[in-house]
Design a protein around this motif. Structure first.
Motif, mmCIF file in Angstrom:
data_model
loop_
_atom_site.group_PDB
_atom_site.id
_atom_site.type_symbol
_atom_site.label_atom_id
_atom_site.label_comp_id
_atom_site.label_asym_id
_atom_site.label_seq_id
_atom_site.Cartn_x
_atom_site.Cartn_y
_atom_site.Cartn_z
ATOM 1 N N GLY A 131 -18.133 -17.296 -3.256
ATOM 2 C CA GLY A 131 -17.047 -17.927 -2.509
ATOM 3 C C GLY A 131 -16.696 -17.174 -1.255
ATOM 4 O O GLY A 131 -16.194 -17.756 -0.282
ATOM 5 N N GLY A 132 -16.933 -15.854 -1.251
ATOM 6 C CA GLY A 132 -16.619 -15.039 -0.083
ATOM 7 C C GLY A 132 -17.392 -13.744 -0.108
ATOM 8 O O GLY A 132 -17.927 -13.330 -1.141
ATOM 9 N N ILE A 133 -17.460 -13.110 1.055
ATOM 10 C CA ILE A 133 -18.217 -11.873 1.219
ATOM 11 C C ILE A 133 -17.353 -10.894 2.000
ATOM 12 O O ILE A 133 -16.783 -11.241 3.035
ATOM 13 C CB ILE A 133 -19.536 -12.103 1.983
ATOM 14 N N PHE A 134 -17.282 -9.664 1.508
ATOM 15 C CA PHE A 134 -16.570 -8.621 2.239
ATOM 16 C C PHE A 134 -17.566 -7.609 2.771
ATOM 17 O O PHE A 134 -18.497 -7.202 2.075
ATOM 18 C CB PHE A 134 -15.522 -7.952 1.342
ATOM 19 N N VAL A 135 -17.363 -7.227 4.020
ATOM 20 C CA VAL A 135 -18.297 -6.335 4.704
ATOM 21 C C VAL A 135 -17.534 -5.148 5.279
ATOM 22 O O VAL A 135 -16.311 -5.202 5.464
ATOM 23 C CB VAL A 135 -19.048 -7.064 5.840
ATOM 24 N N ALA A 136 -18.251 -4.087 5.584
ATOM 25 C CA ALA A 136 -17.691 -2.945 6.303
ATOM 26 C C ALA A 136 -18.267 -2.980 7.713
ATOM 27 O O ALA A 136 -19.440 -2.669 7.920
ATOM 28 C CB ALA A 136 -18.045 -1.638 5.608
ATOM 29 N N ALA A 137 -17.448 -3.418 8.653
ATOM 30 C CA ALA A 137 -17.900 -3.503 10.038
ATOM 31 C C ALA A 137 -17.654 -2.174 10.750
ATOM 32 O O ALA A 137 -16.672 -1.482 10.483
ATOM 33 C CB ALA A 137 -17.170 -4.628 10.765
ATOM 34 N N GLU A 138 -18.564 -1.820 11.638
ATOM 35 C CA GLU A 138 -18.295 -0.706 12.536
ATOM 36 C C GLU A 138 -17.437 -1.234 13.682
ATOM 37 O O GLU A 138 -17.505 -2.417 14.035
ATOM 38 C CB GLU A 138 -19.610 -0.130 13.079
ATOM 39 N N PHE A 139 -16.621 -0.374 14.257
ATOM 40 C CA PHE A 139 -15.768 -0.854 15.338
ATOM 41 C C PHE A 139 -15.683 0.190 16.440
ATOM 42 O O PHE A 139 -15.967 1.370 16.243
ATOM 43 C CB PHE A 139 -14.368 -1.193 14.822
ATOM 44 N N GLY A 140 -15.303 -0.299 17.612
ATOM 45 C CA GLY A 140 -15.108 0.571 18.766
ATOM 46 C C GLY A 140 -14.058 -0.030 19.675
ATOM 47 O O GLY A 140 -13.624 -1.173 19.480
ATOM 48 N N GLN A 141 -13.655 0.713 20.674
ATOM 49 C CA GLN A 141 -12.649 0.229 21.607
ATOM 50 C C GLN A 141 -13.164 -1.015 22.345
ATOM 51 O O GLN A 141 -14.274 -1.034 22.855
ATOM 52 C CB GLN A 141 -12.292 1.316 22.622
ATOM 53 N N ARG A 142 -12.327 -2.045 22.375
ATOM 54 C CA ARG A 142 -12.707 -3.278 23.068
ATOM 55 C C ARG A 142 -12.700 -3.094 24.581
ATOM 56 O O ARG A 142 -13.480 -3.721 25.305
ATOM 57 C CB ARG A 142 -11.746 -4.411 22.680
ATOM 58 N N ALA A 143 -11.815 -2.249 25.072
ATOM 59 C CA ALA A 143 -11.645 -2.064 26.511
ATOM 60 C C ALA A 143 -11.980 -0.626 26.903
ATOM 61 O O ALA A 143 -11.966 0.281 26.067
ATOM 62 C CB ALA A 143 -10.210 -2.403 26.906
ATOM 63 N N PRO A 180 -9.464 -7.112 2.106
ATOM 64 C CA PRO A 180 -8.997 -7.835 0.919
ATOM 65 C C PRO A 180 -7.513 -8.179 0.957
ATOM 66 O O PRO A 180 -7.093 -9.191 0.395
ATOM 67 C CB PRO A 180 -9.301 -6.863 -0.228
ATOM 68 N N TYR A 181 -6.707 -7.363 1.621
ATOM 69 C CA TYR A 181 -5.279 -7.650 1.702
ATOM 70 C C TYR A 181 -5.007 -8.897 2.536
ATOM 71 O O TYR A 181 -4.024 -9.609 2.314
ATOM 72 C CB TYR A 181 -4.527 -6.460 2.300
ATOM 73 N N CYS A 182 -5.871 -9.174 3.499
ATOM 74 C CA CYS A 182 -5.685 -10.324 4.392
ATOM 75 C C CYS A 182 -6.405 -11.574 3.892
ATOM 76 O O CYS A 182 -5.966 -12.686 4.167
ATOM 77 C CB CYS A 182 -6.185 -9.988 5.794
ATOM 78 N N HIS A 183 -7.521 -11.405 3.214
ATOM 79 C CA HIS A 183 -8.361 -12.556 2.877
ATOM 80 C C HIS A 183 -8.760 -12.628 1.406
ATOM 81 O O HIS A 183 -9.533 -13.507 1.032
ATOM 82 C CB HIS A 183 -9.636 -12.537 3.734
ATOM 83 N N GLY A 184 -8.243 -11.738 0.580
ATOM 84 C CA GLY A 184 -8.667 -11.727 -0.813
ATOM 85 C C GLY A 184 -8.083 -12.841 -1.654
ATOM 86 O O GLY A 184 -8.805 -13.502 -2.417
#
Length: 314
Positions: A225-237, A138-142
């Motif tokens: 107008g918009g949707i906020f989600v909780a994505a799972e994440f992991g190391q890209r490399a 929300p801080y970046c896209h709200g």
């Protein structure tokens, strides 16, 4: 080929061409360190059309930000930028060997700025919307959704917090539980705040003129107008695992206040790493750049200490 031969090695190899890596390379370049910046061309915010909440760069496309930073790095003779992906980082004597396919580059120290990879909820139509209509922060896209209906997707403990962050911004808030069960306390908090809950499974998300249409397995569609989600994440490399770096419960690399990892000579910056005092990584361009600068300053200090050891007390 010696890892410390000044004719064939770098003081530092910075792996990752996002804000953290770019700032680390700039800081080291300004100190006339021989630096190689490796940019694989993969970025966590690649799908975002604009950056926000970045002072002097609010609304700038990420690709434009990177291009400006690259142009600034070109002014520093000791900085080399290479568009290539590292495949391995291997300790080698008192330094490291960074492998790039059949090629290998020796370095005295390494900055990992490779970022994270998001895994989105398995909702049909969500992935094409991610970075534009759908977001995590929300801080970046709200703010861009001011006065619009906004949905929060999921049934986990994050939904009430995200909804309350948006309550001053959106004109209507809906939690899309997608068939999941909200715990009674969360449901009560949402009800008290006037946040609607749609419990039905989400059939698909479809881009619309004003954002997206949410289609349910049962019940009427909902326009948002918009949707906020909780994505799972992991190391890209794979480098954290290759080097045996300490990981935090969040999945990020543990660093200290000076961006040092558990392996001397390896520093980490950006959202792939954070201190144990933080609950998780912050997906912020400014925070990433700041951590890149800290990693560079810390690396420079380490090399200075190697080259000019302080006198030891008798």
């Amino acid at each position: 080929m010696s890892a410390t031969d000044p004719l064939t090695s770098y003081d530092a190899v910075v792996i990752g061409g996002g804000p953290a890596g770019l700032q680390a390379a700039l800081t080291l370049g300004r100190m006339h360190r021989r630096v190689l910046l490796l940019d694989s061309g993969e970025y966590r915010n690649a799908t975002a059309e604009h950056m926000h909440n970045v002072v002097t760069n609010d609304g700038r496309p990420p690709a434009e930000f990177r291009a400006v930073a690259r142009a600034e790095l070109a002014a520093y003779a000791t900085v080399t930028v290479r568009e290539d992906a590292a495949t391995a980082v291997v300790p080698d004597g008192d330094g490291f060997r960074v492998e790039l396919g059949a090629d290998a580059v020796p370095a005295r120290a390494v900055v990992l700025a490779t970022g994270l990879r998001d895994t989105l909820p398995a909702v049909p139509g969500l992935e094409p919307l991610f970075g534009t209509v759908a977001a995590v922060c929300p801080y970046c896209h709200g703010h861009e959704l001011s006065g619009k209906p906004v949905a929060v997707l999921g049934s986990g403990p994050h939904v009430s917090r995200v909804a309350f962050l948006l309550e001053r911004i959106a004109n209507r808030l809906t939690v899309l539980a997608d068939g999941g069960d909200l715990d009674p306390d969360t449901r009560a908090l949402l009800a008290d705040a006037g946040v609607a809950v749609r419990p039905e499974p989400v059939k698909e998300l479809v881009r619309s003129a004003d954002g997206a249409t949410v289609r349910f397995a049962d019940g009427p569609d909902e326009e948002v107008g918009g949707i906020f989600v909780a994505a799972e994440f992991g190391q890209r490399a794979p480098f954290a695992q290759q080097l045996g770096l300490t990981l935090l419960p969040s999945g990020a690399v543990e660093v200290d206040a000076m961006a040092r990892t558990s392996l001397p000579g390896v520093f980490a910056a950006g959202d792939m790493a954070h201190t144990s005092a933080m609950p998780g990584p912050l997906a912020s361009v400014l925070m990433a750049a700041a951590s890149g600068q800290m990693a560079a300053v810390s690396l420079d200090a380490e090399l200075l200490g190697r080259d000019h050891p302080a006198p030891q007390a008798a």
